[in-house]
Design an enzyme around this catalytic site. Structure first.
Site, mmCIF file in Angstrom:
data_model
loop_
_atom_site.group_PDB
_atom_site.id
_atom_site.type_symbol
_atom_site.label_atom_id
_atom_site.label_comp_id
_atom_site.label_asym_id
_atom_site.label_seq_id
_atom_site.Cartn_x
_atom_site.Cartn_y
_atom_site.Cartn_z
ATOM 1 N N HIS A 10 10.150 -10.329 -56.517
ATOM 2 C CA HIS A 10 11.243 -8.949 -57.294
ATOM 3 C C HIS A 10 10.242 -7.773 -56.991
ATOM 4 C CE1 HIS A 10 13.338 -11.721 -59.904
ATOM 5 N NE2 HIS A 10 14.212 -11.148 -59.144
ATOM 6 N N GLY A 57 17.315 -8.367 -50.807
ATOM 7 C CA GLY A 57 17.769 -9.316 -52.143
ATOM 8 C C GLY A 57 19.015 -8.637 -52.445
ATOM 9 N N ASP A 62 19.355 -13.215 -51.228
ATOM 10 C CA ASP A 62 19.608 -14.225 -51.238
ATOM 11 C C ASP A 62 20.537 -14.720 -50.835
ATOM 12 O OD1 ASP A 62 17.747 -12.605 -53.385
ATOM 13 O OD2 ASP A 62 19.344 -12.000 -54.428
ATOM 14 N N ASP A 82 9.513 -11.693 -61.475
ATOM 15 C CA ASP A 82 9.370 -10.438 -62.476
ATOM 16 C C ASP A 82 9.846 -11.348 -63.776
ATOM 17 O OD1 ASP A 82 8.307 -8.960 -64.342
ATOM 18 O OD2 ASP A 82 9.130 -7.200 -62.686
ATOM 19 N N HIS A 89 21.049 -7.269 -59.993
ATOM 20 C CA HIS A 89 21.175 -8.399 -59.209
ATOM 21 C C HIS A 89 21.342 -10.181 -59.943
ATOM 22 C CE1 HIS A 89 17.578 -7.804 -57.459
ATOM 23 N NE2 HIS A 89 18.037 -9.551 -56.660
ATOM 24 N N ASP A 92 22.369 -12.922 -58.572
ATOM 25 C CA ASP A 92 22.148 -13.776 -56.983
ATOM 26 C C ASP A 92 21.212 -14.174 -57.168
ATOM 27 O OD1 ASP A 92 24.502 -12.528 -56.436
ATOM 28 O OD2 ASP A 92 23.672 -10.141 -55.975
ATOM 29 N N ARG A 98 19.773 -21.774 -58.707
ATOM 30 C CA ARG A 98 20.529 -23.313 -58.781
ATOM 31 C C ARG A 98 20.189 -23.602 -57.395
ATOM 32 N NH1 ARG A 98 24.118 -20.976 -61.218
ATOM 33 N NH2 ARG A 98 25.612 -19.944 -59.324
#
Length: 124
Positions: A10, A57, A62, A82, A89, A92, A98
């Site tokens: 991030h 990203g 991502d 962060d 986003h 994403d 996941r």
């Protein structure tokens, strides 16, 4: 045996990831490295590492890394998150995490876990 590693950070954590990559250039240099756009550009510019920079990203980077995980083309994800800043986003980011969990991909989310990943997680 070389592994394929994605490096993501991030905005507020990019300096920390670049510094971590610089500290671990020798170990990381033995592997195929991918990163989201800005992070990859910074690592390429500020270290001796060669990183394939994907899209930024929020613009699909991502998702590109998520696809690599789902296709079995990624061995490890180092994602300096962060936790104190809201991300536009965020969906994403959650999807990427996941997938890493679902496909049992090595995952480091801070410097301590990234250090442990390099120490032993990438061993055959």
């Amino acid at each position: 045996m070389p592994k394929t590693i994605a490096l993501v950070a991030h905005d507020q954590r990019k300096d920390a990831l670049v510094a971590w990559a610089r500290t671990h250039e020798a170990a990381l240099g033995a592997h195929a490295l991918y990163a989201t756009g800005t992070t990859g550009g910074r690592i390429n510019a500020e270290t001796a590492l060669s990183v394939t920079a994907l899209k930024s990203g929020p613009l699909g980077g991502d998702a590109q890394i998520g696809a690599m995980i789902a296709e079995g083309r990624l061995d490890a994800l180092v994602f300096f998150i962060d936790p104190l800043t809201a991300m536009p986003h965020d969906v994403d980011v959650k999807s990427l995490l996941r997938l890493a969990i679902l496909y049992d991909t090595l995952l480091a989310v801070n410097e301590a876990s990234a250090n442990m990943l390099l120490r032993g997680g990438l061993a055959d």
